[in-house]
Write a protein that holds these residues in place. Structure first.
Motif, PDB file in Angstrom:
ATOM      1  N   UNK A  33       0.948  -1.432   0.123  1.00 18.02           N
ATOM      2  CA  UNK A  33      -0.012  -0.171   0.034  1.00 18.02           C
ATOM      3  C   UNK A  33       0.810   1.130  -0.005  1.00 18.02           C
ATOM      4  N   UNK A  34       2.284   1.179   0.515  1.00 22.36           N
ATOM      5  CA  UNK A  34       3.146   2.337   0.503  1.00 22.36           C
ATOM      6  C   UNK A  34       3.705   2.370  -0.875  1.00 22.36           C
ATOM      7  N   UNK A  35       2.839   3.228  -1.877  1.00 20.82           N
ATOM      8  CA  UNK A  35       3.374   3.516  -3.330  1.00 20.82           C
ATOM      9  C   UNK A  35       3.647   4.869  -3.621  1.00 20.82           C
ATOM     10  N   UNK A  36       3.830   5.549  -2.499  1.00 16.42           N
ATOM     11  CA  UNK A  36       4.018   7.012  -2.871  1.00 16.42           C
ATOM     12  C   UNK A  36       5.570   7.142  -2.611  1.00 16.42           C
ATOM     13  N   UNK A  96       5.922   2.059  10.240  1.00 13.37           N
ATOM     14  CA  UNK A  96       4.759   2.147   9.397  1.00 13.37           C
ATOM     15  C   UNK A  96       3.623   2.062  10.258  1.00 13.37           C
ATOM     16  N   UNK A  97       3.813   2.748  11.286  1.00 17.81           N
ATOM     17  CA  UNK A  97       2.355   2.639  12.321  1.00 17.81           C
ATOM     18  C   UNK A  97       2.112   4.214  12.717  1.00 17.81           C
ATOM     19  N   UNK A 243       5.777   6.109   4.240  1.00 23.47           N
ATOM     20  CA  UNK A 243       7.072   6.144   3.721  1.00 23.47           C
ATOM     21  C   UNK A 243       7.516   4.858   3.489  1.00 23.47           C
ATOM     22  N   UNK A 244       8.001   4.882   2.222  1.00 22.93           N
ATOM     23  CA  UNK A 244       8.754   3.548   1.617  1.00 22.93           C
ATOM     24  C   UNK A 244       9.965   3.106   2.635  1.00 22.93           C
ATOM     25  N   UNK A 248      20.009   1.123   1.910  1.00 20.07           N
ATOM     26  CA  UNK A 248      20.898   1.989   1.658  1.00 20.07           C
ATOM     27  C   UNK A 248      20.921   2.801   0.559  1.00 20.07           C
ATOM     28  N   UNK A 249      20.183   2.499  -0.455  1.00 22.46           N
ATOM     29  CA  UNK A 249      19.932   3.287  -1.864  1.00 22.46           C
ATOM     30  C   UNK A 249      19.193   4.651  -1.584  1.00 22.46           C
ATOM     31  N   UNK A 250      18.090   4.526  -0.509  1.00 22.10           N
ATOM     32  CA  UNK A 250      17.565   5.948  -0.416  1.00 22.10           C
ATOM     33  C   UNK A 250      17.566   6.453   0.966  1.00 22.10           C
TER      34      UNK A 250
END
Length: 540
Positions: A33-36, A96-97, A243-244, A248-250
């Motif tokens: 659901x965290x697609x943003x 994610x809460x 939040x996604x 390490x990448x982001x």
């Protein structure tokens, strides 16, 4: 999610079963659901900071305490709000809460956090009523209608806008943000350009206190009003939970937007409050103390200098206020619905859907508006800050001291009913004690110094006593039983939907895996999964 048509299974109404409407209001937000993007989530979170209660607060503080003490009160409170908001923002985005689920696992327990749900819900409807009053003042002035009718209009138009949750809110905040910034900053630029004396009027304004000298008692009282905004981090967390995943990448981008959208909201809030002290001090001599605290008149001052035509100035000022108040009150209504959902589901085991609690929250706010809460702003917010800061202080102490330093609290956030004790005294007891003592101080029963610094007393007691309680209890009341869910996804034996591992637990009553919401709503089990369990100390 998938559903099986089994008559014996729990069935939710169409609103609860629709993720676009329900927004996982009582759950961990799954990866699917965290697609943003990080930017979209942060922009949505900061969009709600368009609220104009900051202008009412800043105007009220400068009128009451004068320039120097108002400014110092705002700065001191802002530093505290940022410091306490950072760990909450991090844990909310990482796990994610929302704020309620976070509080459960940060020293309060499953039912212990019901009180904090009411505290948080109170924040949303108090500020909804203040923001709605600001909107109603503009509507009443522009259209010439009775203020009580304007109150109803300002409150009720929010309901249809907030029904579709994060999906709609992210678009609303994105599209209105640039225009809002332009309309907000234009009066400041115009006033400084056309009326250079406005700066000296501002810095020499002594207010009702009749002093421009720093007075720690007056600055403390001013800070207490601003500290009522400490619970705003809960509304930021309601967005940050989308939040996604951090990787390490982001990592750098993730941290940047978590800080900006989390505790970073106070930078804009502090600017608006100080901006309001400037506007109010320049109009109070011509419009009086009451109108100087109303944002519609504050912005009319600047727009009149720019346009010279009252109807154009009033139109632009009204447009700005309508945009601002819609942006924040959809957030207040949204966050309030999450809090009420959590409260009623735990206490009464019912969940008619988040939309029902949107309407409930709005109606409470409308009642406060009709009772004239706006004109008792300093008292209401000053009183509320004592309770709010006790809650936040206890949560932050658990996250920073108990988890990271003492390592008594588990390093994860457990929010599921079947894994928690009803009440964890670690956070619950300090919050209650801090609230009671600081409220007694607020009403002057402990002397004028304690009265001025009652929110600071609340923060100190909650923050210091929480680790003491953790040591005394040995961390025995954090976790009732450990998770025995292994696979990444499971089908709930109660409702038939499939959820990710973080939202599932084993149910001895149903003899299978159950989702956290069905566990919350189950009346018949009487928490048999915890029968015979003794408190145990967490091993790390």
């Amino acid at each position: 999610m998938k559903e099986e048509n089994t008559s014996s299974r729990r069935k939710y109404n169409s609103l609860v079963s629709n993720p676009a409407v329900e927004d996982y209001s009582l759950r961990y937000v799954p990866k699917s659901f965290r697609k943003w993007s990080e930017f979209t989530v942060a922009n949505s979170a900061l969009g709600g900071i368009a609220y104009l209660a900051d202008f009412a607060i800043g105007g009220s503080l400068v009128v009451t305490y004068g320039f120097t003490n108002a400014i110092w009160g705002i700065i001191i409170a802002s530093i505290i709000i940022f410091s306490t908001g950072l760990p909450i923002a991090y844990y909310s985005a990482k796990h994610n809460i929302d704020m309620d689920l976070l509080t459960r696992g940060a020293g309060f327990g499953y039912l212990g956090s019901t009180i904090t749900s009411i505290i948080y819900a109170s924040f949303t409807f108090i500020y909804f009523s203040l923001e709605g009053s600001v909107m109603a003042q503009a509507i009443s002035l522009y259209f010439g209608i009775n203020i009580r009718i304007a109150y109803a209009i300002a409150a009720l138009i929010i309901i249809p806008l907030v029904i579709y949750g994060m999906t709609f809110l992210s678009r609303l905040q994105l599209y209105t943000q640039p225009l809002w910034f332009i309309l907000m900053l234009t009066p400041l630029i115009v006033i400084l350009n056309k009326d250079p004396s406005s700066l000296s009027v501002w810095t020499s304004f002594d207010g009702e206190a009749k002093t421009i000298q720093f007075n720690p008692l007056l600055a403390g009282l001013a800070a207490g009003v601003v500290l009522s905004l400490i619970a705003q981090i809960g509304e930021q967390a309601d967005y940050l939970r989308f939040m996604p995943e951090k990787s390490s990448r982001n990592s750098k981008k993730w941290w940047l937007f978590v800080i900006l959208a989390g505790p970073g909201w106070i930078f804009l809030g502090m600017f608006k409050q100080i901006y309001a002290t400037f506007l109010a001090s320049n109009i109070v001599s011509t419009l009086g103390a009451v109108k100087a605290t109303e944002p519609i008149y504050q912005f009319l001052f600047g727009y009149n200098l720019l346009f010279g035509l009252p109807i154009i100035s009033l139109t632009i000022a009204t447009l700005f206020i309508l945009i601002s108040q819609i942006k924040i009150n959809v957030t207040n209504a949204y966050s309030g619905s999450l809090s009420w959902s959590n409260f009623f589901s735990r206490v009464f085991h019912v969940h008619p859907g988040r939309v029902m609690w949107v309407m409930f929250n709005v109606l409470i706010a409308l009642t406060l508006m009709e009772l004239g809460v706006f004109y008792e702003l300093n008292f209401v917010l000053g009183f509320y800050s004592n309770v709010a800061i006790a809650w936040i202080g206890a949560v932050v102490a658990d996250l920073i001291i108990n988890k990271k330093l003492l390592k008594i609290s588990p390093d994860y956030i457990e929010f599921k009913r079947g894994h928690l004790y009803k009440i964890n005294p670690v956070g619950f007891v300090p919050m209650v004690l801090a609230s009671v003592i600081s409220i007694v101080a607020f009403f002057g029963l402990l002397g004028p110094i304690a009265q001025a610094f009652s929110p600071f007393i609340s923060l100190a007691i909650a923050f210091l006593l929480t680790p003491v309680m953790a040591i005394l209890t040995g961390g025995k009341y954090y976790i009732a039983r450990k998770s025995d869910i292994v696979n990444e996804e499971h089908e709930c034996v109660s409702c038939g939907f499939t959820y990710e591992k973080s939202d599932m637990l084993y149910c001895s009553y149903h003899k299978g895996s159950i989702c956290s919401l069905c566990c919350t709503l189950e009346r018949s089990c009487h928490e048999s999964c915890k029968d015979g369990l003794k408190p145990f100390r967490l091993t790390r």
